[in-house]
Design a protein around this motif. Structure first.
Motif, PDB file in Angstrom:
ATOM      1  N   MET A   1       0.715  -1.740   0.041  1.00 45.37           N
ATOM      2  CA  MET A   1       0.541   0.383   0.095  1.00 45.37           C
ATOM      3  C   MET A   1       0.644   1.480   0.174  1.00 45.37           C
ATOM      4  O   MET A   1       1.901   1.547  -0.027  1.00 45.37           O
ATOM      5  N   LYS A   2       0.278   3.040  -0.239  1.00 42.36           N
ATOM      6  CA  LYS A   2       0.740   3.528  -0.177  1.00 42.36           C
ATOM      7  C   LYS A   2       0.041   4.486   0.225  1.00 42.36           C
ATOM      8  O   LYS A   2      -0.898   5.009   0.672  1.00 42.36           O
ATOM      9  N   SER A   3       0.998   5.545   1.158  1.00 42.85           N
ATOM     10  CA  SER A   3       0.323   6.812   1.514  1.00 42.85           C
ATOM     11  C   SER A   3       0.124   8.321   0.949  1.00 42.85           C
ATOM     12  O   SER A   3       0.812   8.353  -0.102  1.00 42.85           O
ATOM     13  N   ALA A   4      -1.401   8.511   1.262  1.00 45.33           N
ATOM     14  CA  ALA A   4      -2.190  10.144   0.357  1.00 45.33           C
ATOM     15  C   ALA A   4      -2.228  10.849   1.128  1.00 45.33           C
ATOM     16  O   ALA A   4      -2.736  10.728   2.189  1.00 45.33           O
TER      17      ALA A   4
ATOM     18  N   TYR B   1      -3.725   3.149  -2.538  1.00 47.09           N
ATOM     19  CA  TYR B   1      -3.111   4.528  -1.926  1.00 47.09           C
ATOM     20  C   TYR B   1      -4.467   4.171  -0.623  1.00 47.09           C
ATOM     21  O   TYR B   1      -5.320   4.415  -0.475  1.00 47.09           O
ATOM     22  N   VAL B   2      -3.640   4.269   0.398  1.00 50.96           N
ATOM     23  CA  VAL B   2      -4.946   4.600   2.370  1.00 50.96           C
ATOM     24  C   VAL B   2      -4.576   6.491   2.393  1.00 50.96           C
ATOM     25  O   VAL B   2      -3.503   7.071   2.517  1.00 50.96           O
ATOM     26  N   SER B   3      -6.045   7.305   1.842  1.00 54.81           N
ATOM     27  CA  SER B   3      -5.764   8.778   1.697  1.00 54.81           C
ATOM     28  C   SER B   3      -5.638   9.740   2.813  1.00 54.81           C
ATOM     29  O   SER B   3      -7.514   8.936   3.230  1.00 54.81           O
ATOM     30  N   GLY B   4      -5.254   9.996   3.714  1.00 50.01           N
ATOM     31  CA  GLY B   4      -6.409  10.840   4.305  1.00 50.01           C
ATOM     32  C   GLY B   4      -7.414  11.435   4.346  1.00 50.01           C
ATOM     33  O   GLY B   4      -6.777  13.007   3.540  1.00 50.01           O
ATOM     34  N   GLU B   5      -8.903  11.423   4.210  1.00 50.04           N
ATOM     35  CA  GLU B   5      -9.731  12.335   3.506  1.00 50.04           C
ATOM     36  C   GLU B   5      -9.927  13.178   5.440  1.00 50.04           C
ATOM     37  O   GLU B   5     -10.907  12.130   5.748  1.00 50.04           O
TER      38      GLU B   5
END
Ligand code: LER
Ligand code: MN
Length: 276
Positions: A1-4, A243-247
């Protein structure tokens, strides 16, 4: 996984769950300094996310773009796929198509969230779903030609009368001819709507195409009461590799929300301990 991590460039979205605001280069600079892999951008128009603007920033700061949101068409113009006015539905579709094209030029996916349709007098839910299906058939095929999946996001009951849970969404997407529309699973909406967030993630599995990482109160992960490990374990086991995206809300401020999101990503997704 990747961070966003998210950035909004839409003044009318103020108060919404975006970490950085208004200044795209400042968002790139901060996310890069903190160590994120990518930004998720909420642009006001397709032109605001054109490759001529965004590519040089990606190169300068060494970040990818995970996704582009299309909700600017709703918050700035009140366009959506469920309008009884065919001209507004056409505007909505043209706007999303423009974002799909801009996203693909950046190697990113486009998100259909609030553009999916709002309640309108005289428009039944079945009719709204039929118009949504038509739009997704068209836009899913456009995205496929450009080599990207299209993302569809089920929203909680206060934001959508269409689909609120992952299971309903997978069933609906299964009725489409296009197989290029993937589910955006958002922890905030799931926390409100799912019987069990980990079970919903496991059942959706490979149909998940993007993930919004938010705590129970829509603050950065760790600032609410979600049992995060149960959810990130389910995501790992479902084979998700995106992506694991901080919303999330920019609280107590953008930089702190971003830093906390990355700390949580490293701990729960990468399994790192504090001193690594
Ligand atoms: C968009 O990703 C979303 O989750 C919406 O709730 C924003 O209002
Ligand atoms: Mn979301």
């Amino acid at each position: 996984m990747k961070s966003a991590i998210t950035v909004s460039l839409v003044p009318e979205a103020r108060g919404g769950p975006f970490v950085y605001w208004d200044d795209l280069e400042a968002a790139f600079a901060s996310a890069s300094r903190l160590g994120f892999d990518a930004l998720e951008i909420f642009p006001a128009t397709p032109e605001a996310a054109a490759p001529a603007i965004v590519r040089p920033l990606m190169e300068k700061y060494g970040l990818a773009v995970a996704a582009l949101g299309t909700g600017g068409g709703w918050v700035a113009h009140k366009w959506h796929f469920g309008s009884p006015d065919p001209a507004i539905r056409a505007q909505a579709r043209a706007f999303v198509r423009g974002i799909v094209e801009a996203a693909a030029a950046l190697g990113a996916k486009a998100i259909v969230g609030s553009m999916q349709g709002k309640p309108e007098p005289g428009v039944s839910r079945d009719q709204a779903i039929a118009w949504l299906a038509e739009a997704l058939e068209d836009l899913g095929a456009v995205a496929e030609d450009l080599g990207q999946p299209l993302l569809y996001e089920p929203l909680n009951r206060y934001e959508s009368h269409l689909f609120n849970r992952l299971g309903q969404t997978v069933e609906f997407l299964g009725t489409l001819r296009t197989k290029n529309v993937k589910v955006l699973a958002d922890m905030f909406h799931m926390n409100i709507e799912e019987v069990s967030v980990p079970l919903a993630i496991r059942a959706t599995g490979r149909a998940i195409g993007h993930f919004h990482f938010a705590d129970s109160n829509r603050h950065a992960i760790g600032f609410g009461h979600t049992d995060v490990a149960l959810i990130t374990d389910a995501l790992q086991e479902s084979g998700y590799d995106g992506y694991v995206s901080g919303e999330v809300l920019p609280l107590p401020d953008s930089e702190s929300a971003a830093a906390q999101t990355l700390r949580a990503y490293r701990r729960y997704v990468l399994g790192m301990t504090n001193d690594e």
